[in-house]
Design an enzyme around this catalytic site. Sequence first.
Site, PDB file in Angstrom:
ATOM      1  N   LYS A  54     -16.868  -3.040  -2.833  1.00 57.15           N
ATOM      2  CA  LYS A  54     -15.983  -2.309  -3.723  1.00 57.15           C
ATOM      3  C   LYS A  54     -15.663  -0.919  -3.123  1.00 57.15           C
ATOM      4  O   LYS A  54     -16.548  -0.444  -2.204  1.00 57.15           O
ATOM      5  CB  LYS A  54     -16.543  -2.188  -5.236  1.00 57.15           C
ATOM      6  CG  LYS A  54     -15.866  -1.331  -6.130  1.00 57.15           C
ATOM      7  CD  LYS A  54     -16.495  -1.267  -7.419  1.00 57.15           C
ATOM      8  CE  LYS A  54     -15.619  -0.462  -8.640  1.00 57.15           C
ATOM      9  NZ  LYS A  54     -16.382  -0.332  -9.716  1.00 57.15           N
ATOM     10  N   SER A  74     -13.491  -1.511 -14.083  1.00 52.41           N
ATOM     11  CA  SER A  74     -12.966  -1.059 -12.865  1.00 52.41           C
ATOM     12  C   SER A  74     -13.021  -1.833 -11.582  1.00 52.41           C
ATOM     13  O   SER A  74     -12.191  -1.895 -10.567  1.00 52.41           O
ATOM     14  CB  SER A  74     -13.428   0.405 -12.410  1.00 52.41           C
ATOM     15  OG  SER A  74     -14.763   0.190 -12.192  1.00 52.41           O
ATOM     16  N   SER A 105     -17.948  -2.151 -16.339  1.00 50.25           N
ATOM     17  CA  SER A 105     -17.054  -2.440 -15.196  1.00 50.25           C
ATOM     18  C   SER A 105     -17.413  -3.531 -14.352  1.00 50.25           C
ATOM     19  O   SER A 105     -16.491  -3.864 -13.476  1.00 50.25           O
ATOM     20  CB  SER A 105     -16.673  -0.986 -14.178  1.00 50.25           C
ATOM     21  OG  SER A 105     -15.981  -0.088 -15.151  1.00 50.25           O
TER      22      SER A 105
END
Length: 496
Positions: free
Chosen positions: A79, A159, A183
């Site tokens: 990420k 997210s 998330s």
Amino acid sequence: MAELNKLTIAEARDGLRKGDVTSVELTEACLAEIDAAGVLNAFVHKTPEIALEQAKAADARLKGGEEAPAMCGIPLGIKDLFCTKGVASQAASAILDGFKPEYESTITQNLWDAGAVMLGKLNMDEFAMGSSNETSTYGDVVNPWRRGNETTPLTPGGSSGGSASAVAADLCLAATGTDTGGSIRQPAAFTGITGIKPTYGRCSRWGVVAFASSLDQAGPMTKSVRDAAIMLEAMCSHDVKDSTSVDLPVPNFEAMLTGDIKGKVIGIPKEYHMEGIPAEIEALWAEGTAMLKDAGAEIRDISLPHTKYALPAYYVIAPAEASSNLARYDGVRYGHRAKLGKGDGITEMYEKTRAEGFGDEVQRRVMIGTYVLSAGFYDAYYNRARRVRSLIKRDFETVFADGIDAILTPATPSSAFGLGEMADEDPVKMYLNDVFTVTVNLAGLPGISVPAGLDAQGLPRGLQLIGRPWEEGDLLNFAHVLEDRAGFVAKPGKWW
């Protein structure tokens, strides 16, 4: 072997040990899939040279006769919130355009030390603020799943949307995610994969770009519960660079997947039967409850009375911490700096840089956070939210003290929705996607989302298990049983 990019971590590990496959072959298979899946917009900074170099080193390590860690040779997506030395780490924000850290986050360093391979950086909501991956400076991530025969692009959740999309589409064997209010778990549920948020303090936050420091926690996003156990063990460590990192032994989580939950007690919180919850979600929850009961667990109704205050408390505390954390992005030392006009001073530079660099959702949350921390409203909002947080934490402590071993709830109030379907509406409607997940962050507990079925449109839905603090091994074992009983093996049809 089967298509190499479709292997689980456990399958790839076993194949690497037997010599049936090499890390270079795994890595090349994933890199080819990434190049062919540009429409998903999951990978935003590809690192093929680094990946192949790490893969060659992993193969040498595996052949060297030493007992290599389980993650050795496994290709991963990272990420964009994790700082990776010499590789763009923008947190999906224009304000960090061009930023390449001179250091490695503790978690990614742990993974590289274990021999894992970095395929590249993954898309996400800007500064991890969002539930649909529509706030990224790189553009929207697309969910590989579709509704029936429709071609409407769907959100992968947020997210950690890039991580979820990449794992679900088999672009990588697993990915890192972060979870501040859901998330990891919400996008995992939207894409039919497994995602675990460990106890706050189990994984180091050093080198992970901060959103809300008392809530943020990293975790793995994988194709199975076993994979989550393997990867989580590699990610966890005590870290003197993170004052909230806890010095506890990291168990062999995979060895704890016994499949035996006889006599364990599962709590079903009545407050999660919320008004307006879709009948399909209620039915899935009931099916999951029946599965665990059939496996020998005792089912007990419980009460978490302060649940209804969780979302309001979260959306005071998280923006407050964000406004403080994001004050460092000013255009002075790194990242984007606005062009200044004649006569502009440092104040104008700050204002213009932040106005240009931060997207609408980040600006919204920074303004909310600044407001609730201001002198006239600090007690009315921020301190009150902190007190509510303590009550929510106490609710969980009470039920665990009463003999509850884990809690079962839905992961999300809906399946994946279309990109743009909520973008122009009241942002509070988007925030409601976190209704089942934020309590876990407020209380600092471990939580995991497990795919458990498909809705009427053929989209995946997940169930959430919440565990006792520091007992991720037991939580993973409950999830392992639920995964086995649910028998979820569906994959998105390849259209990209």
